[in-house]
Design a protein around this motif. Structure first.
Motif, PDB file in Angstrom:
ATOM      1  N   ARG A   1      -1.093   4.924  -8.683  1.00  0.00           N
ATOM      2  CA  ARG A   1      -1.187   4.590 -10.202  1.00  0.00           C
ATOM      3  C   ARG A   1       0.005   5.503 -10.998  1.00  0.00           C
ATOM      4  O   ARG A   1       0.757   4.753 -11.704  1.00  0.00           O
ATOM      5  CB  ARG A   1      -2.582   5.097 -11.083  1.00  0.00           C
ATOM      6  CG  ARG A   1      -2.462   4.738 -12.356  1.00  0.00           C
ATOM      7  CD  ARG A   1      -2.558   3.459 -12.721  1.00  0.00           C
ATOM      8  NE  ARG A   1      -2.761   3.261 -14.016  1.00  0.00           N
ATOM      9  CZ  ARG A   1      -2.655   2.019 -14.594  1.00  0.00           C
ATOM     10  NH1 ARG A   1      -2.678   0.872 -13.916  1.00  0.00           N
ATOM     11  NH2 ARG A   1      -2.844   1.955 -16.086  1.00  0.00           N
ATOM     12  N   CYS A   2       0.007   6.530 -10.749  1.00  0.00           N
ATOM     13  CA  CYS A   2       1.126   7.487 -11.596  1.00  0.00           C
ATOM     14  C   CYS A   2       2.361   7.946 -10.663  1.00  0.00           C
ATOM     15  O   CYS A   2       3.070   8.720 -11.177  1.00  0.00           O
ATOM     16  CB  CYS A   2       0.485   8.613 -12.234  1.00  0.00           C
ATOM     17  SG  CYS A   2      -0.168   9.967 -11.193  1.00  0.00           S
ATOM     18  N   GLY A   3       2.165   7.822  -9.280  1.00  0.00           N
ATOM     19  CA  GLY A   3       3.083   8.334  -8.587  1.00  0.00           C
ATOM     20  C   GLY A   3       3.138  10.037  -8.326  1.00  0.00           C
ATOM     21  O   GLY A   3       3.934  10.381  -7.635  1.00  0.00           O
ATOM     22  N   ALA A   4       2.033  10.708  -8.672  1.00  0.00           N
ATOM     23  CA  ALA A   4       2.006  12.152  -8.359  1.00  0.00           C
ATOM     24  C   ALA A   4       1.750  12.292  -6.995  1.00  0.00           C
ATOM     25  O   ALA A   4       1.278  11.491  -6.051  1.00  0.00           O
ATOM     26  CB  ALA A   4       0.749  12.741  -9.016  1.00  0.00           C
ATOM     27  N   ARG A   5       2.396  13.652  -6.249  1.00  0.00           N
ATOM     28  CA  ARG A   5       2.188  13.835  -5.051  1.00  0.00           C
ATOM     29  C   ARG A   5       0.908  14.577  -5.228  1.00  0.00           C
ATOM     30  O   ARG A   5       1.002  15.807  -5.682  1.00  0.00           O
ATOM     31  CB  ARG A   5       3.430  14.664  -4.668  1.00  0.00           C
ATOM     32  CG  ARG A   5       4.570  13.685  -4.445  1.00  0.00           C
ATOM     33  CD  ARG A   5       5.779  14.290  -3.743  1.00  0.00           C
ATOM     34  NE  ARG A   5       6.825  13.603  -3.756  1.00  0.00           N
ATOM     35  CZ  ARG A   5       6.991  12.540  -2.620  1.00  0.00           C
ATOM     36  NH1 ARG A   5       6.468  12.666  -1.651  1.00  0.00           N
ATOM     37  NH2 ARG A   5       8.205  11.800  -2.982  1.00  0.00           N
ATOM     38  N   VAL A   6      -0.096  14.435  -4.205  1.00  0.00           N
ATOM     39  CA  VAL A   6      -1.382  15.097  -4.102  1.00  0.00           C
ATOM     40  C   VAL A   6      -1.432  15.629  -2.724  1.00  0.00           C
ATOM     41  O   VAL A   6      -1.325  15.105  -1.641  1.00  0.00           O
ATOM     42  CB  VAL A   6      -2.469  13.974  -4.581  1.00  0.00           C
ATOM     43  CG1 VAL A   6      -3.716  14.864  -4.257  1.00  0.00           C
ATOM     44  CG2 VAL A   6      -2.289  13.483  -5.858  1.00  0.00           C
TER      45      VAL A   6
END
Length: 109
Positions: A16-21
């Motif tokens: 969805r937002c492209g954050a690296r988790v």
């Protein structure tokens, strides 16, 4: 935890937002935007063939334990999971506000 739980330590990039988790074995949603993927039949098994994006639709607090409800954008399935300490508080508050507004809107129609 159920006997069916399979702990998987997996890092991922949010669809969805492209954050690296950075996963810890219990991570099942993005802490920034709270979205998830419909990939499990039972937590961690990766046996669900749907693979749809799971929109966060509600958050509730019972006895100090917060739970997020996700709804699959592809098949409509709903799943609940606990929040994580790293979840963005602003995103959780926004989700609670949106869910309350949606519930109020449904009651009026």
């Amino acid at each position: 935890m159920s006997k069916r739980f399979a702990r998987r330590v997996e890092d991922f990039v949010c669809v969805r937002c492209g954050a690296r988790v950075a996963g810890d074995g219990y991570t099942n949603h993005c802490p920034a935007c709270l979205w998830s993927l419909h990939v499990d039949v039972h937590p961690g098994d990766r046996a669900e063939s749907c693979g749809g994006a799971m929109r966060p639709v509600a958050v509730e607090d019972k006895g100090g334990k917060r739970t997020i409800t996700h709804r699959c954008e592809k098949c409509g399935a709903e799943r609940r999971c606990r929040t994580s300490p790293g979840d963005d508080d602003a995103a959780l508050y926004a989700l609670a506000r949106e869910a309350a507004q949606a519930a109020t809107g449904r009651r009026r129609t």
